[in-house]
Design a protein around this motif. Sequence first.
Motif, mmCIF file in Angstrom:
data_model
loop_
_atom_site.group_PDB
_atom_site.id
_atom_site.type_symbol
_atom_site.label_atom_id
_atom_site.label_comp_id
_atom_site.label_asym_id
_atom_site.label_seq_id
_atom_site.Cartn_x
_atom_site.Cartn_y
_atom_site.Cartn_z
ATOM 1 N N PHE A 50 4.934 34.973 -5.919
ATOM 2 C CA PHE A 50 5.753 35.419 -7.044
ATOM 3 C C PHE A 50 5.725 34.415 -8.186
ATOM 4 N N GLY A 51 5.684 34.943 -9.406
ATOM 5 C CA GLY A 51 5.923 34.129 -10.587
ATOM 6 C C GLY A 51 7.412 34.116 -10.871
ATOM 7 N N MET A 52 7.799 33.785 -12.116
ATOM 8 C CA MET A 52 9.219 33.835 -12.472
ATOM 9 C C MET A 52 9.641 35.300 -12.576
ATOM 10 N N ILE A 53 10.546 35.717 -11.699
ATOM 11 C CA ILE A 53 10.978 37.110 -11.643
ATOM 12 C C ILE A 53 12.138 37.312 -12.612
ATOM 13 N N LEU A 54 11.974 38.278 -13.517
ATOM 14 C CA LEU A 54 12.985 38.546 -14.535
ATOM 15 C C LEU A 54 13.872 39.706 -14.113
ATOM 16 N N GLY A 55 15.169 39.455 -14.055
ATOM 17 C CA GLY A 55 16.144 40.488 -13.722
ATOM 18 C C GLY A 55 17.406 40.271 -14.536
ATOM 19 N N LYS A 56 18.257 41.273 -14.564
ATOM 20 C CA LYS A 56 19.424 41.238 -15.435
ATOM 21 C C LYS A 56 20.520 40.282 -14.969
ATOM 22 N N GLU A 57 20.830 40.312 -13.682
ATOM 23 C CA GLU A 57 21.999 39.575 -13.201
ATOM 24 C C GLU A 57 21.671 38.408 -12.298
ATOM 25 N N GLU A 58 20.459 38.352 -11.756
ATOM 26 C CA GLU A 58 20.093 37.270 -10.846
ATOM 27 C C GLU A 58 18.760 36.673 -11.252
#
Length: 301
Positions: free
Chosen positions: A165-173
């Motif tokens: 995984f690279g940097m995983i972009l999500g809204k709350e975490e």
Amino acid sequence: MKIAIAGGTGFVGKALTSYLEKQGHDIYILTRKPRASTNDRIHYIEWLTPESQPEKYISSIDAFINLAGEPINSGRWTERQKQRIINSRLSATRAVLELIRKLDKKPQVLINASAIGIYGTSWNEVFTESSTKTGSDFLARTVIVWEEEAKKAEQLGIRTVLARFGMILGKEEGALPRIVLPYKLFIGGTVGSGDQWLSWVHIKDVVRSIEFILNNENISGAVNITAPHPTKMKEFGQTIAKVLHRPHWLPVPDFALRLLLGEMSILVLEGQRVFPEKLQKFRFNFSFSSLEEALYDILQS
């Protein structure tokens, strides 16, 4: 498909469980604290306790996904915390392998979480799954031993995938909320020099790519789960500012982050330009290959 997930209550695990259930799969989440489920397709199975016998409940699973481990960015990298990070990953992976060995019917595939940190950092190199160079920093060393442990599943005749995984972009975490906060407070700006590479991926593409791997028996070994267009940190910050209609003006100098984060500052001050060569080879279609589209979806939805 019947799928067991270790680490199913974390950032990626929750998103993956929700997605796979909607696709019609039956999910068995291995946890120390099982609870009743209101969804007929989601089952919580007690694991890693003296009295647990998870093999009774997952005797006919088709796939195993291991996401378990202490979060990399959960605290300053003291020697004690670094040991927790390494030990949690190795012990969870060993427990997964031990459980699989107990099953008369083995799963067809094991997807084991990993990280692009294995490549080390570089300002100008390009990394794909065929890259032979590995880093020498703490994160790289951790991923190397983690992957070596997971590869033992191959000896059991199981297709094994190392999901880097690279940097995983999500809204709350994940890391994004912390990166976005200064912009919401009107004090956002370039982190470090701004020329370091950031290899990112939208959480929706993470879960879609995992299902894609589950369904494609020709995919094995290391798989970079990153968007096809990595960006430099300065552009990343400028895009956040554009999406949020905020200024991008107050730089964060290297020394301040190194003082604040210690060794963990490597995650944001030094970068990697990583491409998902294998996913593209098998024609995986990213929903969010553009950073701006990804950030609009996350920050304006």
